[in-house]
Enzyme design. Structure first.
Site, PDB file in Angstrom:
ATOM      1  N   ASP A  25     -22.900   0.252 108.461  1.00 21.37           N
ATOM      2  CA  ASP A  25     -24.240  -0.026 108.964  1.00 21.37           C
ATOM      3  C   ASP A  25     -24.428   0.522 110.384  1.00 21.37           C
ATOM      4  OD1 ASP A  25     -26.752  -1.057 108.732  1.00 21.37           O
ATOM      5  OD2 ASP A  25     -26.170  -3.156 108.829  1.00 21.37           O
ATOM      6  N   ASN A  73     -31.628   0.997  98.265  1.00 20.91           N
ATOM      7  CA  ASN A  73     -31.949   2.100  99.178  1.00 20.91           C
ATOM      8  C   ASN A  73     -33.015   3.061  98.645  1.00 20.91           C
ATOM      9  OD1 ASN A  73     -28.578   2.461 100.613  1.00 20.91           O
ATOM     10  ND2 ASN A  73     -30.326   1.217 101.282  1.00 20.91           N
TER      11      ASN A  73
END
Ligand code: V07
Length: 248
Positions: A25, A73
């Site tokens: 991340d 995503n």
């Protein structure tokens, strides 16, 4: 080499986790802080993968699973998705020779649907070109989602029951495990150590079943800043927890 604090303790004298999983991340925020496009963050993120994968291989870690792209995503802007779908190809052409020199085998965990053909071809080429390597498995979670994986396993198992191949009472942990997308990892299917960069403290639908007994490690650094030193620091923390645990 640095000789400070706990890195003077030899990391190789104690067990390392077999399976390390990482939520990479902070690529977007890393880029934003520098006034760069998000894609620059993803590009640097690839370099961090190289550093961490080679370091993990040197430490004797058996499986390194990286969360490259989640089933959620697809909600991102089309332009970003287009960029992301080209990354496996870039990664492959740049790093497969080096992965082969280091005996690292590439595998993929995820769903094929929606993934563009050119991306699938790059990924399968990487898998094919490294399939005979016997060192660490570098496993990319690609178009992966934990709940979707469990639903898929339930559907497959239900078909076996419907066809009389399996009795409901015979469904146990190993039956379920064998129907998960990670079944190929065999004895190393369970995650021992989960790392998430960039300060978020969530699992985000990542390897839900496989993380049942893992140690969690959250670190504030953005993924593009990740390197050998930060990775070793995380592994030392795993070893510290293991020592305390083993002592009782
Ligand atoms: C992606 C770079 C690393 C930071 C996190 C998000 C962006 C490597 C791959 C990859 C995937 C499959 C494969 C070989 C390489 C990748 C995506 C994003 C979608 F077989 N990095 N990387 N795939 N990022």
């Amino acid at each position: 080499m640095s000789n400070n604090n706990n890195s003077s303790r030899n990391i190789l004298n104690e067990p390392v986790p077999n399976h390390v999983a990482i939520i990479m991340d902070g690529n977007g925020r890393w880029a934003q802080e520098r006034g760069l496009d998000r894609s620059e963050g993803h590009k640097e993120g690839v370099e961090a993968i190289r550093r961490v994968a080679l370091s993990a291989n040197d430490l004797g870690i058996k499986v390194l699973t990286l969360y490259a792209f989640s089933t959620e995503n697809w909600k991102r802007p089309v332009k970003e998705i287009q960029y992301l779908m080209a990354l496996p190809g870039q990664f492959l052409s740049r790093f497969v020779p080096e992965l082969n020199e280091n005996n690292v085998k590439v595998t993929v965990t995820g769903f094929k649907k929606r993934v563009p053909d050119f991306t699938k071809r790059s990924i399968y080429q990487a898998v094919e070109e490294t399939k005979n390597n016997t060192g660490m498995i570098l496993n990319f979670a690609f178009n992966y989602g934990g709940r979707a994986e469990i639903i898929n396993a339930i559907q497959e198992i239900a078909i076996d029951v419907e066809n009389g191949r399996l009795k409901p009472e015979a469904i146990d942990e190993s039956v379920v495990s064998n129907h998960l997308l990670t079944a190929q990892l065999g004895e190393y299917q369970d995650v021992d150590f989960l790392i998430r960069s960039s300060g978020e403290k969530r699992l985000s639908n990542f390897l839900l079943w496989q993380n049942a007994y893992s140690e969690f490690y959250f670190t504030k650094e953005f993924w593009p800043d990740y390197n050998e030193e930060l990775f070793e620091k995380a592994i030392l923390e795993y070893q510290r927890r293991n020592r305390r645990f083993g002592g009782v």
